[in-house]
Design a protein around this motif. Structure first.
Motif, short mmCIF file in Angstrom:
data_model
loop_
_atom_site.label_atom_id
_atom_site.label_comp_id
_atom_site.label_asym_id
_atom_site.label_seq_id
_atom_site.Cartn_x
_atom_site.Cartn_y
_atom_site.Cartn_z
N CYS A 211 0.90 -1.09 -0.07
CA CYS A 211 -0.12 0.18 -0.14
C CYS A 211 1.00 1.05 -0.24
O CYS A 211 1.39 2.05 -0.79
CB CYS A 211 -1.00 0.17 1.02
N GLU A 212 1.65 1.14 1.11
CA GLU A 212 2.51 2.50 0.83
C GLU A 212 3.38 2.37 -0.53
O GLU A 212 3.57 3.75 -1.25
CB GLU A 212 3.65 2.20 1.69
N GLN A 213 3.84 1.64 -1.34
CA GLN A 213 4.51 1.34 -2.18
C GLN A 213 3.72 1.51 -3.17
O GLN A 213 3.83 2.79 -4.82
CB GLN A 213 5.34 -0.10 -2.79
N THR A 214 2.07 2.00 -3.42
CA THR A 214 1.31 2.20 -4.19
C THR A 214 0.33 2.76 -4.09
O THR A 214 -0.55 3.71 -4.78
CB THR A 214 0.45 1.10 -4.98
N GLY A 215 -0.12 3.87 -2.82
CA GLY A 215 -0.80 4.70 -2.72
C GLY A 215 -1.89 4.51 -2.17
O GLY A 215 -2.64 4.61 -2.33
N ALA A 216 -2.91 2.75 -2.32
CA ALA A 216 -3.23 2.46 -1.88
C ALA A 216 -3.66 2.16 -0.57
O ALA A 216 -2.68 3.10 0.24
CB ALA A 216 -3.29 0.44 -2.60
N ASP A 217 -4.87 2.09 -0.33
CA ASP A 217 -5.09 1.88 1.69
C ASP A 217 -5.18 0.82 2.14
O ASP A 217 -6.16 -0.05 1.34
CB ASP A 217 -6.49 2.99 1.84
N LEU A 218 -4.75 0.34 3.57
CA LEU A 218 -5.31 -0.56 3.70
C LEU A 218 -6.29 -0.31 5.07
O LEU A 218 -6.45 0.34 5.42
CB LEU A 218 -4.19 -1.70 4.93
N ILE A 219 -7.27 -1.55 4.86
CA ILE A 219 -8.24 -1.01 5.35
C ILE A 219 -8.62 -2.47 6.54
O ILE A 219 -8.65 -3.77 5.88
CB ILE A 219 -9.80 -0.58 4.83
N VAL A 220 -9.68 -2.13 7.58
CA VAL A 220 -10.01 -2.94 8.47
C VAL A 220 -11.07 -3.31 8.92
O VAL A 220 -11.49 -2.50 9.41
CB VAL A 220 -8.26 -3.14 9.77
N ALA A 221 -11.28 -4.99 8.86
CA ALA A 221 -12.83 -5.33 9.78
C ALA A 221 -11.96 -5.52 10.48
O ALA A 221 -11.62 -6.56 11.25
CB ALA A 221 -12.95 -6.08 8.65
N PRO A 222 -12.86 -5.03 11.71
CA PRO A 222 -13.34 -5.54 13.13
C PRO A 222 -13.65 -7.07 13.57
O PRO A 222 -14.06 -7.57 12.61
CB PRO A 222 -13.97 -4.43 13.67
N ILE A 223 -13.00 -7.44 14.39
CA ILE A 223 -13.71 -8.16 15.63
C ILE A 223 -14.43 -7.62 17.04
O ILE A 223 -14.33 -6.87 17.34
CB ILE A 223 -12.34 -8.97 15.58
N ASP A 224 -14.91 -8.45 17.38
CA ASP A 224 -16.17 -8.88 18.70
C ASP A 224 -15.42 -9.57 19.59
O ASP A 224 -14.09 -9.76 20.05
CB ASP A 224 -17.04 -8.87 18.09
N ASP A 225 -15.81 -8.89 21.30
CA ASP A 225 -15.25 -9.19 22.28
C ASP A 225 -14.58 -10.77 22.24
O ASP A 225 -14.07 -11.32 23.24
CB ASP A 225 -16.14 -8.74 23.37
N ASN A 226 -15.54 -11.46 21.63
CA ASN A 226 -15.43 -12.77 21.50
C ASN A 226 -14.21 -13.58 20.59
O ASN A 226 -13.35 -14.79 20.59
CB ASN A 226 -16.49 -13.53 21.30
N GLY A 227 -14.20 -12.48 19.94
CA GLY A 227 -12.19 -12.77 19.03
C GLY A 227 -13.16 -13.10 16.96
O GLY A 227 -12.77 -13.81 16.88
N ASP A 228 -14.73 -13.48 17.40
CA ASP A 228 -14.77 -13.18 15.63
C ASP A 228 -15.05 -12.02 15.60
O ASP A 228 -15.09 -10.85 15.71
CB ASP A 228 -16.29 -13.62 16.04
N ILE A 229 -14.98 -12.23 14.00
CA ILE A 229 -14.92 -11.42 13.06
C ILE A 229 -16.49 -10.98 12.70
O ILE A 229 -17.26 -11.60 12.38
CB ILE A 229 -14.33 -11.78 11.85
N VAL A 230 -16.82 -9.42 13.15
CA VAL A 230 -18.39 -8.70 12.78
C VAL A 230 -18.41 -9.16 11.43
O VAL A 230 -17.87 -7.54 10.50
CB VAL A 230 -17.93 -6.94 13.12
#
Ligand code: PMP
Length: 413
Positions: free
Chosen positions: A141-160
């Motif tokens: 992403c740094e090399q190309t100008g793209a963005d890194l986006i991140v999906a959250p997890i909940d308190d159990n450790g499951d992806i929301v």
């Protein structure tokens, strides 16, 4: 001692005898090895395959006309065939041999993403990822100008899931997602996630480092585009691993590294690259490691992935029940579906101190951030203690862990 029915399957319980490193005392106690998620022990068949090759067959591969070079090449390429069968690849062209998961993900980031990503594009990952499935994307992403986006997890450790699906737009040019979290043991609902990504044309790389040792993986059935894994997590040698990729995508990608073996013809004016998968395998590979990995595949298949998954599922719930009975112990990671890993904290004992006390009693667990610092940040912790299972573990290992935890509790009381 009393063992639950399913744990005394003769096949699995006798597997322990195949692993010489498990049969030793550590600090005056029998070794209870509960750190297979970091690196699993190797069975005799793997150790012997590597030693046999080193003793009798060692030579460089693909190059020589002499007998030893033929033998080495046959063993090395034979391991590739075994790996194809192991994850149900459609052809050998799809099976790129690497030094491990880390190299495989870097290869995809640099060869698949770097040439095409541009500012405004996005790479999507989740909060659950190992650093190997974060930093390569950050770099590209740094090399190309793209963005890194991140999906959250909940308190159990499951992806929301709703949030992850909401982030999937046509701006996303790659989804990098783990099969099983090495820090929390969460098994991600890959079928659903991959189907959603594919429905809008997002390529998907699965970090399978913690998937393949524990369950049957079929890359065609999963529907992903890339699947990466490491030999040393699946009872093979270190420094040997795999990038499986769809042939059409691999075909379209430039080489990752230049050097010997990845070329058909070289002149100062022009180089013609080798065919797949060799285009991505520059230089002398880890021949003995890959041969050992082939033997690890044989071993896993002889035990049976279904048997392994069942055994570990039973043992994991046995471990969780026992851990819950330890006063002051807090489970970190209670996802809907978990495989083979359990993180925890005991009162306010620092995980490293806890790990040291456990080691004094012959119990090997991993402590720290597990190369997943964002997961630790999500739970507001510097690290955890983590017990992880392999096919050779049994209830005695868990009982020894629980006794050692009780002692640690007294030491720090
Ligand atoms: N991903 C996950 C989920 C892992 O557990 C690991 C190893 N801890 C890696 C990637 C990196 O594997 P390797 O160091 O073998 O490249």
């Amino acid at each position: 001692m009393n063992q639950p029915e399913a744990l005394v399957s003769t096949d699995i319980s006798s597997c322990r005898d195949d692993f010489p490193a498990l049969h030793q005392e550590v600090n005056g106690h029998p070794l209870a090895f509960l750190d297979s998620a970091a690196s699993a022990q190797q069975p005799n068949t793997v150790i012997d395959a590597v030693a046999r090759y080193q003793r009798h067959d060692h030579a460089n591969v693909h190059r020589g006309v002499h007998t030893l070079s033929h033998r080495a090449t046959e063993l090395y390429e034979g391991a590739r065939d075994k790996l194809c069968n192991f994850v149900n690849a459609t052809s050998r062209a799809e099976m790129v041999l690497t030094s491990g998961t880390t190299e495989a993900i870097n290869l995809v980031a640099q060869s698949f993403c770097r040439p095409t990503l541009k500012p405004g594009d996005q790479v999507l990952i989740t909060w659950l990822e190992h650093h190997s499935n974060i930093v390569p994307w950050q770099l590209v992403c740094e090399q190309t100008g793209a963005d890194l986006i991140v999906a959250p997890i909940d308190d159990n450790g499951d992806i929301v899931l709703s949030e992850l699906l909401g982030l999937m737009t046509t701006r996303v040019k790659m989804l990098g997602i783990g099969h099983v979290s090495n820090a929390l043991g969460t098994v991600n609902p890959l079928h659903e996630i991959i189907a959603a990504a594919k429905s809008i044309g997002i390529p998907v790389l699965v970090d399978g480092a913690q998937g393949v040792p524990h369950m049957q993986v079929d890359v065609q059935e999963l529907g992903c585009d890339f699947y990466a894994f490491s030999g040393h997590k699946m009872f093979g040698p270190t420094g040997a691993g795999v990038l499986w990729g769809r042939e059409a995508l691999l075909e379209s990608m430039p080489p990752y590294k230049g050097g010997g073996d990845m070329i058909l013809e070289v002149s100062f004016e022009n180089t013609v690259f080798n065919e797949l998968p060799y285009k991505f395998e520059a230089g002398t590979p880890n021949i003995s490691g890959i041969i050992g990995l082939g033997a690890a595949v044989d071993y896993l298949q002889s035990v049976g992935m279904q048997n392994i998954a069942e055994h570990e599922k039973n043992l994991h719930s046995y471990m969780v029940d026992k851990l819950k009975s330890v006063s002051g112990l807090r489970l970190i990671g209670t996802a809907r579906k978990q495989a083979s890993v359990q993180s925890f904290m005991l009162n306010d004992i620092h995980p490293h101190d806890l790990g040291t006390i456990l080691d004094h009693q012959g119990v090997a667990v991993r402590t720290g951030h597990h190369c997943a610092m964002p997961v630790m940040q999500r739970f507001g912790l510097p690290g955890t203690a983590r017990a992880s299972l392999g096919l050779y573990n049994n209830t005695d290992d868990i009982d020894q862990l629980i006794d050692a935890l009780e002692k640690a509790r007294q030491v720090f009381a």
